[in-house]
Design an enzyme around this catalytic site. Sequence first.
Site, PDB file in Angstrom:
ATOM      1  N   ALA A  42       1.040  75.000 -15.785  1.00 38.98           N
ATOM      2  CA  ALA A  42       0.697  74.733 -14.391  1.00 38.98           C
ATOM      3  C   ALA A  42      -0.718  75.162 -14.043  1.00 38.98           C
ATOM      4  O   ALA A  42      -1.406  74.493 -13.275  1.00 38.98           O
ATOM      5  CB  ALA A  42       1.699  75.439 -13.477  1.00 38.98           C
ATOM      6  N   GLU A  44      -3.386  75.001 -15.564  1.00 43.71           N
ATOM      7  CA  GLU A  44      -4.416  74.048 -15.984  1.00 43.71           C
ATOM      8  C   GLU A  44      -4.448  72.781 -15.138  1.00 43.71           C
ATOM      9  O   GLU A  44      -5.372  71.974 -15.248  1.00 43.71           O
ATOM     10  CB  GLU A  44      -4.217  73.679 -17.467  1.00 43.71           C
ATOM     11  CG  GLU A  44      -4.482  74.809 -18.433  1.00 43.71           C
ATOM     12  CD  GLU A  44      -3.344  75.827 -18.550  1.00 43.71           C
ATOM     13  OE1 GLU A  44      -3.606  76.945 -19.012  1.00 43.71           O
ATOM     14  OE2 GLU A  44      -2.187  75.499 -18.182  1.00 43.71           O
ATOM     15  N   VAL A  67       7.292  76.385 -12.495  1.00 41.80           N
ATOM     16  CA  VAL A  67       6.799  77.757 -12.640  1.00 41.80           C
ATOM     17  C   VAL A  67       7.969  78.691 -12.370  1.00 41.80           C
ATOM     18  O   VAL A  67       8.407  78.826 -11.237  1.00 41.80           O
ATOM     19  CB  VAL A  67       5.637  78.032 -11.661  1.00 41.80           C
ATOM     20  CG1 VAL A  67       5.106  79.445 -11.850  1.00 41.80           C
ATOM     21  CG2 VAL A  67       4.518  77.008 -11.847  1.00 41.80           C
ATOM     22  N   VAL A  68       8.464  79.314 -13.431  1.00 37.46           N
ATOM     23  CA  VAL A  68       9.641  80.163 -13.284  1.00 37.46           C
ATOM     24  C   VAL A  68       9.269  81.632 -13.404  1.00 37.46           C
ATOM     25  O   VAL A  68       8.241  81.991 -13.976  1.00 37.46           O
ATOM     26  CB  VAL A  68      10.735  79.805 -14.317  1.00 37.46           C
ATOM     27  CG1 VAL A  68      11.181  78.366 -14.145  1.00 37.46           C
ATOM     28  CG2 VAL A  68      10.259  80.044 -15.728  1.00 37.46           C
ATOM     29  N   ARG A  74       3.941  87.837 -12.100  1.00 34.85           N
ATOM     30  CA  ARG A  74       4.391  87.434 -10.775  1.00 34.85           C
ATOM     31  C   ARG A  74       4.204  85.930 -10.639  1.00 34.85           C
ATOM     32  O   ARG A  74       3.108  85.449 -10.367  1.00 34.85           O
ATOM     33  CB  ARG A  74       3.592  88.178  -9.701  1.00 34.85           C
ATOM     34  CG  ARG A  74       3.831  89.671  -9.662  1.00 34.85           C
ATOM     35  CD  ARG A  74       5.210  90.017  -9.091  1.00 34.85           C
ATOM     36  NE  ARG A  74       5.472  89.403  -7.813  1.00 34.85           N
ATOM     37  CZ  ARG A  74       5.239  89.967  -6.639  1.00 34.85           C
ATOM     38  NH1 ARG A  74       4.767  91.187  -6.576  1.00 34.85           N
ATOM     39  NH2 ARG A  74       5.500  89.311  -5.527  1.00 34.85           N
TER      40      ARG A  74
END
Length: 148
Positions: A42, A44, A67-68, A74
Amino acid sequence: MTHTRFAFVKAQWHADIVDRAYDGFIRSIPAGQVDTFDVPGAFEMPLMARDLAATGRYGAVICAAFVVDGGIYRHDFVAQSVVDGLMRAGLDTGVPVLSVSLTPHQYQETDHHTAIYRAHFVTKGEEAASAALGILRAREGLRAAEAA
């Protein structure tokens, strides 16, 4: 519409889930009008989105990522940076940059969760196609009004 090509950027973390957004997108926009680009993750996406938008070839750039919370970093900071970067890419280039970036707090790599998010990404891809077409129509209407 002035531009009929779209760029679709896919982050490769959890590609089996993220790629479903493209499947949803091409339900409304023919695959022949969409160029796809894979990026490592993500983070990039904003740079790639800016570069693609700056070519002038695309009516909109769509970016998809998952995005996990991996427990090590964080993920909310990563997600916020990505969304801010995508917004900036659109504002800097004048080309709509749309986000299909999901950031669940409770994702576990189980068959059940994977199935839920795969289906959800299809829906989000469909919504991105609708948004892309909608913003292009609205901007076309603005240009017509300015010309009148």
